[in-house]
Design an enzyme around this catalytic site. Sequence first.
Site, PDB file in Angstrom:
ATOM      1  N   ASN A  33     -22.579 -26.395 -19.660  1.00 57.35           N
ATOM      2  CA  ASN A  33     -21.548 -25.148 -20.176  1.00 57.35           C
ATOM      3  C   ASN A  33     -20.501 -25.182 -19.541  1.00 57.35           C
ATOM      4  O   ASN A  33     -19.318 -24.513 -19.699  1.00 57.35           O
ATOM      5  CB  ASN A  33     -22.464 -23.945 -19.396  1.00 57.35           C
ATOM      6  CG  ASN A  33     -23.548 -23.582 -20.516  1.00 57.35           C
ATOM      7  OD1 ASN A  33     -24.129 -24.410 -21.378  1.00 57.35           O
ATOM      8  ND2 ASN A  33     -24.187 -22.277 -20.366  1.00 57.35           N
TER       9      ASN A  33
ATOM     10  N   ASP B 193     -25.123 -18.162 -21.493  1.00 61.39           N
ATOM     11  CA  ASP B 193     -26.364 -19.038 -21.699  1.00 61.39           C
ATOM     12  C   ASP B 193     -26.335 -19.117 -23.148  1.00 61.39           C
ATOM     13  O   ASP B 193     -27.002 -20.122 -23.694  1.00 61.39           O
ATOM     14  CB  ASP B 193     -27.615 -18.243 -21.127  1.00 61.39           C
ATOM     15  CG  ASP B 193     -27.337 -18.034 -19.915  1.00 61.39           C
ATOM     16  OD1 ASP B 193     -27.097 -18.978 -18.782  1.00 61.39           O
ATOM     17  OD2 ASP B 193     -27.598 -16.853 -19.240  1.00 61.39           O
TER      18      ASP B 193
ATOM     19  N   GLU C  60     -24.549 -13.294 -17.758  1.00 66.57           N
ATOM     20  CA  GLU C  60     -25.266 -14.634 -17.271  1.00 66.57           C
ATOM     21  C   GLU C  60     -26.833 -14.353 -16.972  1.00 66.57           C
ATOM     22  O   GLU C  60     -27.026 -13.277 -16.367  1.00 66.57           O
ATOM     23  CB  GLU C  60     -24.443 -15.122 -16.051  1.00 66.57           C
ATOM     24  CG  GLU C  60     -24.822 -16.289 -15.728  1.00 66.57           C
ATOM     25  CD  GLU C  60     -24.264 -17.568 -16.325  1.00 66.57           C
ATOM     26  OE1 GLU C  60     -24.918 -18.673 -16.204  1.00 66.57           O
ATOM     27  OE2 GLU C  60     -23.272 -17.097 -16.880  1.00 66.57           O
ATOM     28  N   ASP C  61     -27.462 -15.246 -17.421  1.00 68.11           N
ATOM     29  CA  ASP C  61     -29.016 -15.113 -16.807  1.00 68.11           C
ATOM     30  C   ASP C  61     -29.727 -14.008 -16.988  1.00 68.11           C
ATOM     31  O   ASP C  61     -30.398 -13.385 -16.230  1.00 68.11           O
ATOM     32  CB  ASP C  61     -29.077 -15.561 -15.289  1.00 68.11           C
ATOM     33  CG  ASP C  61     -28.642 -17.216 -15.089  1.00 68.11           C
ATOM     34  OD1 ASP C  61     -28.570 -17.769 -16.070  1.00 68.11           O
ATOM     35  OD2 ASP C  61     -28.492 -17.667 -14.032  1.00 68.11           O
TER      36      ASP C  61
ATOM     37  N   LYS D  47     -20.987 -19.742 -10.144  1.00 72.25           N
ATOM     38  CA  LYS D  47     -20.174 -19.485 -11.457  1.00 72.25           C
ATOM     39  C   LYS D  47     -18.542 -19.148 -11.157  1.00 72.25           C
ATOM     40  O   LYS D  47     -17.894 -19.785 -11.964  1.00 72.25           O
ATOM     41  CB  LYS D  47     -20.943 -18.721 -12.206  1.00 72.25           C
ATOM     42  CG  LYS D  47     -20.661 -18.454 -13.824  1.00 72.25           C
ATOM     43  CD  LYS D  47     -21.437 -19.502 -14.469  1.00 72.25           C
ATOM     44  CE  LYS D  47     -21.371 -19.498 -15.957  1.00 72.25           C
ATOM     45  NZ  LYS D  47     -22.174 -20.534 -16.729  1.00 72.25           N
TER      46      LYS D  47
ATOM     47  N   ASN E 204     -33.890 -27.814 -18.358  1.00 74.39           N
ATOM     48  CA  ASN E 204     -33.448 -28.386 -17.022  1.00 74.39           C
ATOM     49  C   ASN E 204     -34.627 -27.564 -15.920  1.00 74.39           C
ATOM     50  O   ASN E 204     -34.911 -26.563 -16.277  1.00 74.39           O
ATOM     51  CB  ASN E 204     -32.246 -27.781 -16.960  1.00 74.39           C
ATOM     52  CG  ASN E 204     -31.193 -28.728 -16.408  1.00 74.39           C
ATOM     53  OD1 ASN E 204     -31.540 -29.870 -15.886  1.00 74.39           O
ATOM     54  ND2 ASN E 204     -30.011 -28.966 -16.491  1.00 74.39           N
TER      55      ASN E 204
ATOM     56  N   TYR F  99       0.692  -1.348  -0.018  1.00 70.22           N
ATOM     57  CA  TYR F  99       0.078   0.049   0.052  1.00 70.22           C
ATOM     58  C   TYR F  99       0.939   1.204   0.119  1.00 70.22           C
ATOM     59  O   TYR F  99       1.916   1.236  -0.550  1.00 70.22           O
ATOM     60  CB  TYR F  99      -0.926  -0.058   1.171  1.00 70.22           C
ATOM     61  CG  TYR F  99      -2.039   0.827   1.166  1.00 70.22           C
ATOM     62  CD1 TYR F  99      -3.066   0.991  -0.149  1.00 70.22           C
ATOM     63  CD2 TYR F  99      -2.477   1.486   2.049  1.00 70.22           C
ATOM     64  CE1 TYR F  99      -3.933   1.576  -0.436  1.00 70.22           C
ATOM     65  CE2 TYR F  99      -3.547   2.719   1.981  1.00 70.22           C
ATOM     66  CZ  TYR F  99      -4.382   2.749   0.693  1.00 70.22           C
ATOM     67  OH  TYR F  99      -5.440   3.498   0.582  1.00 70.22           O
TER      68      TYR F  99
ATOM     69  N   GLY G  70     -34.945 -18.720 -28.159  1.00 67.98           N
ATOM     70  CA  GLY G  70     -34.510 -17.673 -27.113  1.00 67.98           C
ATOM     71  C   GLY G  70     -32.975 -17.480 -27.359  1.00 67.98           C
ATOM     72  O   GLY G  70     -32.209 -17.663 -28.404  1.00 67.98           O
ATOM     73  N   ALA G  71     -32.251 -17.044 -26.150  1.00 68.54           N
ATOM     74  CA  ALA G  71     -30.841 -16.746 -26.262  1.00 68.54           C
ATOM     75  C   ALA G  71     -30.187 -18.166 -26.590  1.00 68.54           C
ATOM     76  O   ALA G  71     -29.214 -17.816 -27.345  1.00 68.54           O
ATOM     77  CB  ALA G  71     -30.567 -16.354 -24.713  1.00 68.54           C
TER      78      ALA G  71
END
Length: 477
Positions: free
Chosen positions: A393, A237, A211-212, A169, A363, A114, A271-272
């Site tokens: 994934n 995703d 994510e999500d 994750k 899922n 520091y 979708g995605a």
Amino acid sequence: MTSVPSVSYSITVRLEVPAGGTAVSSLTATVESAGGLVTALDVTASGHERIQVDVTCAATSAAHADQLVEALQSVPGVIIGKVSDRTFLVHLGGKIEVKSKVPIRNRDDLSLVYTPGVARVSQAIAKNPEDARRLTIKRNTVAVVTDGSAVLGLGNIGAMAALPVMEGKAALFKRFADIDAFPICLDTQDPDEIVETVRHIAPVFAGINLEDISAPRCFEIEARLREILDIPVFHDDQHGTAIVVLAALINALKVVGKEIGSIRVAMAGAGAAGHAIAQLLHAAGVRDLVAADVHGVIHPDRPDLTGVPTWYLEHSNPRRITGALRDAVAGADVFIGVSAPNVLAAADVESMAPNAIVFALANPEPEIQPQEASRFAAVVATGRSDHPNQINNVLAFPGVFRGLLDAHSRSVTTEMLSAAARALAATVSDDELNAAYIVPSVFHPGVAEAVAMAVRGSVESIRKVAEETGEFPAVPV
């Protein structure tokens, strides 16, 4: 309710039973007769009259776990004490932490780590910002960013409830690729605010893992961030799923003896994940892909196309199939589902081409139960860990980011994703390959490094072409 007991619904029941007799031995039989599975039975205290026992068992759902407790309570002489949910115990206090990499033992250490020593490092970075990768955590740190709008199969549960998933994750990043990832759960679902927030925190990170985030907003958010940031942005995703699906398909086609350029693919879900899978399969050579969403098969003449990416209208359904999902599936070589439970029947699989391939990835409940699909399909995969061929994934994103970070990549391209998929497929040798093993386990040694090496090679190849031509030839995904 899942079909078999799972560690995800594992409980430990502390109870007392009379000493002697058959009470202890009857505990296992009681759990099994109620459909559970005893994984451990420990005597934790003993006296002349009574024994304390911890019974750990797996259930099929939270409700089923309650039923197992009731069954144990019905055993003569049993007194139920504390019931612990093992999943919640794992999450107590969170799953990740920050630790110092250098010792701070005395005043000299403090002066180096520091003030005043750190000021010289800050001045060096101010003079040359590229030094941040060399002199800070930036070189090996990824932000896991969500707004909580599409978490697992739970839907729009918000930023706070998404935190346990994002922590998990981050833990996977560290476990499989030694990457320091940190959960960023944003208390907004406004695309403008999300983009601006990520832009402002980007200096800390070498990559952004979205994510999500629900579709179609995720497409806009990803595209805008890629425009304004000089670090790779990867929506797991979408692209993580697409990589593993392509890898699994490459190997499944080897099993059934078909070529990727000649197959017909039917998809449920636009979708995605579905959008990214379709794009990557097209890049890999699939030319006959028909997708269906909740309103039926996607085709240009359908009146309700609001929210459907225009890519489907330009690159899919060359035979102009109309109608419902079953119409797309009839005669198809491959079914890929990233949609909802039980939308496919065994009769639909029977209507597919010989040696059909079924990837039912919804899922926790797939589009069709694998046992049913296996009656007519040659290869079946799901997103679940309790069946062979799990499309997970985790097989992709750690290695992809390891490669991107090591190569100091500023973007993610289709070429990189395709390279990752081919490398992942190649981790299953010809001697290992069969209908029940088309993708490796997430714990298979070398998976992340193989994917990382392929991504690094792709980045270096693209850079070489760019240096020779003065152009960046790859098209970002």
